[in-house]
Write an enzyme that holds these catalytic residues in place. Structure first.
Site, PDB file in Angstrom:
ATOM      1  CG  ASP A  27     -70.301  24.184 -62.843  1.00 41.63           C
ATOM      2  OD1 ASP A  27     -69.691  24.442 -62.239  1.00 41.63           O
ATOM      3  OD2 ASP A  27     -70.179  24.003 -64.033  1.00 41.63           O
ATOM      4  CD  GLU A 203     -66.353  26.818 -68.091  1.00 42.77           C
ATOM      5  OE1 GLU A 203     -65.278  26.153 -68.158  1.00 42.77           O
ATOM      6  OE2 GLU A 203     -67.052  27.218 -67.097  1.00 42.77           O
TER       7      GLU A 203
HETATM    8  C1  FRU Z   1     -67.929  25.184 -65.164  1.00 43.28           C
HETATM    9  C2  FRU Z   1     -67.075  24.871 -65.393  1.00 43.28           C
HETATM   10  C3  FRU Z   1     -66.994  23.599 -66.238  1.00 43.28           C
HETATM   11  C4  FRU Z   1     -66.284  22.447 -66.089  1.00 43.28           C
HETATM   12  C5  FRU Z   1     -66.767  22.304 -65.194  1.00 43.28           C
HETATM   13  C6  FRU Z   1     -65.742  21.676 -64.286  1.00 43.28           C
HETATM   14  O1  FRU Z   1     -67.961  26.082 -64.038  1.00 43.28           O
HETATM   15  O2  FRU Z   1     -65.526  25.176 -65.433  1.00 43.28           O
HETATM   16  O3  FRU Z   1     -67.139  23.571 -67.595  1.00 43.28           O
HETATM   17  O4  FRU Z   1     -67.085  21.388 -66.855  1.00 43.28           O
HETATM   18  O5  FRU Z   1     -66.862  23.567 -64.576  1.00 43.28           O
HETATM   19  O6  FRU Z   1     -65.712  21.711 -62.791  1.00 43.28           O
END
Ligand code: FRU
Length: 497
Positions: A27, A203
């Site tokens: 992300d 998310e």
């Molecule tokens: C989304 C996610 C988020 C988390 C991060 C962990 O892709 O799963 O929810 O904070 O990636 O790398």
């Protein structure tokens, strides 16, 4: 000449999409503009090319195109993984964390406790333009004892004069809103959800105002939420809700559709926004991958790329509001090659040598005529091609990556992804297609229909062809603006020497 322009030292390195120099990335985090620099933080594994040791990588840019990768901003520790979150510039020093002359950049992120699995929201700050960070001694500043409470997105709510945080209760499929006066003490405002797509955990929520029909005086609120399963192209994707926020509660408009998707391709996840202050617009960047196969993506020494930044706005269409996206690739040259007005008879018609490119922005105007399908082959070569087409019978835009190159690393990767696209009689197909070393992003209907897909062709597959099937189409115009070679800092995360 062409070789000089396009050969990079690593054949799978995108020319105009951000990638870290090496290792795993997911992300985008903490997108913010401050004092002449755009900051992109990102979920990063400093130690390897798989997900793990989650930390915040960091890159800066002056134009959103050339990025300079800096040292890791927030390192994982033996007990804490640093998950997704956001950064604000605390100009009024509401937090008291600012320096004498410089406001603090304040990061609010999820601390994932590696011992207990708990997820709470933590704060770190920087008074040297994001180069060094200090964790707050009271971390986590927001802890509700949950193991699935993550991805805080904080922004200044000007009408109320306080900070608002949108954060996901992932398993419950709920976006929780909080407010704060100082970025440290947070009060629960309201919850939104479950709603829309609930097949996977929620998310990376983001709540922000957007202009309607390009008129900044008319704004509504968009809530963007990523979902781990059930997206139109399979696996993870990004949905949105249009509505209003009254300072406490987000209320979504009653929709005739069940779910509204930001992108109909397979590779657009965790999209988060930031204020592009110099240009007075809000842009979003997403991770261009899918949790179904992100761990198997065949690139090295990096794994993971960001999308092109996109401006989102709402347009009125058929009596309702729909999302429209405009890609931002300022700094790429103007059109360098163009063909106009020619018939596209049933078959495949390679364009002249001049059009060969592994990284280019194409604009296409094509009358479907009597063809049942028509469009372009990009990244075409020895048995390889990625098809970007319009299906007149199905009334869909589609990207076919079944023969796009390396598809064998995951059984679901080689597939066709489509989105509804209604052309009126006599209306041409108008597309903007961003082709890069390992991706295609296709915008139709003025950015209302978008498909983003990764592809992994051989570096030599650089041909472009027009095609028609089941009849004849007619080309009005095709232009190609090829991406120039990265500058010394790279568009690629390569650190400055
Ligand atoms: C989304 C996610 C988020 C988390 C991060 C962990 O892709 O799963 O929810 O904070 O990636 O790398």
């Amino acid at each position: 000449m062409r070789q000089e322009l396009f050969v990079s030292d690593e054949a799978v390195r995108p020319a105009f999409h951000f990638t870290p120099a090496r290792n795993w990335m997911n992300d985008p985090n903490g997108l913010v503009w401050y004092d002449g620099e755009y900051h992109l933080f990102f979920q990063y594994n400093p130690l390897g090319s798989g997900w793990g040791n989650m930390s915040w990588g960091h890159a800066v840019s002056r134009d959103l195109l050339d990025w300079e990768e800096l040292p890791v901003a927030l390192e994982h520790t033996p007990t804490e993984a640093v998950f997704s979150g956001s950064v604000v510039v605390d100009r009024a020093d509401t937090s008291g964390l600012g320096g004498d002359d410089s406001p603090a950049m304040v990061a609010v992120y999820t601390s994932h406790d590696l011992l207990t699995g708990h997820q709470g929201q933590s704060v770190a700050w920087s008074t040297d333009k994001g180069r060094t960070w200090t964790r707050h001694p009271k971390n986590p500043v927001l802890d509700i004892g949950s193991t699935d409470f993550r991805d805080p997105k904080v922004s200044w709510y000007a009408e109320g004069g306080y900070w608002v945080m949108a954060v996901a209760l992932a398993i419950e499929r709920v976006v929780r809103l909080y407010r704060s006066d100082d970025l440290l003490v947070w009060t629960h405002l309201s919850d939104f959800g479950p709603a829309g797509s609930v097949d996977g955990v929620w998310e990376c929520p983001d709540l922000f105002p957007v202009a309607v029909d390009g008129d900044p005086a008319r704004t509504r609120w968009l809530l963007v939420v990523s979902v781990q399963e059930g997206a139109p192209a399979g696996g993870s994707g990004t949905q949105y809700f249009v509505g209003d926020f009254d300072g406490t509660t987000f209320t979504a408009d009653p929709s005739t559709e069940d779910v509204s998707w930001v992108d109909h391709g397979a590779d657009y996840y965790a999209a988060v926004s930031f204020n592009d202050e110099p240009h007075g617009r809000r842009l979003l960047i997403a991770w261009m991958s899918n949790w179904d196969y992100a761990r198997q993506v065949p690139t090295h020494p990096h794994r993971g790329a960001m999308s092109t930044p996109r401006a989102y706005e709402l347009r009125t269409a058929g009596g309702r509001l729909v999302l429209a996206q405009t890609p931002v690739v300022e700094g790429l040259p103007g059109p360098v090659h163009q063909v106009t007005s020619q018939p596209v008879c049933d078959g495949v018609h390679p364009l002249p040598e001049d059009f060969r490119a592994t990284s280019t922005v194409l604009t296409l105007e094509l009358d479907p005529g009597t063809a049942s399908r028509c469009g372009l082959h990009v990244r075409a070569g020895d048995g390889e091609r990625t098809v970007v087409g319009y299906d007149a019978g199905e009334r869909t835009l589609y990207v076919d990556r079944t023969r796009s190159g390396d598809t064998g690393f995951h059984p679901g990767f080689g597939a066709v992804h489509s989105a509804p696209l209604d052309l009126a009689a006599g209306e041409p197909l108008v597309l903007e297609i961003h082709v890069d070393t390992t991706s295609v992003e296709v915008y139709a209907d003025g950015g209302r229909v978008v498909i983003t897909d990764q592809v992994f062709p051989s570096p030599g597959s650089d041909g472009i062809a027009l095609f028609a099937e089941g009849g004849n189409a007619h080309l009005r115009r095709l232009t190609s603006a090829r991406a120039p070679a990265p500058g010394p800092a790279g568009r690629t995360g390569r650190a400055r020497p």
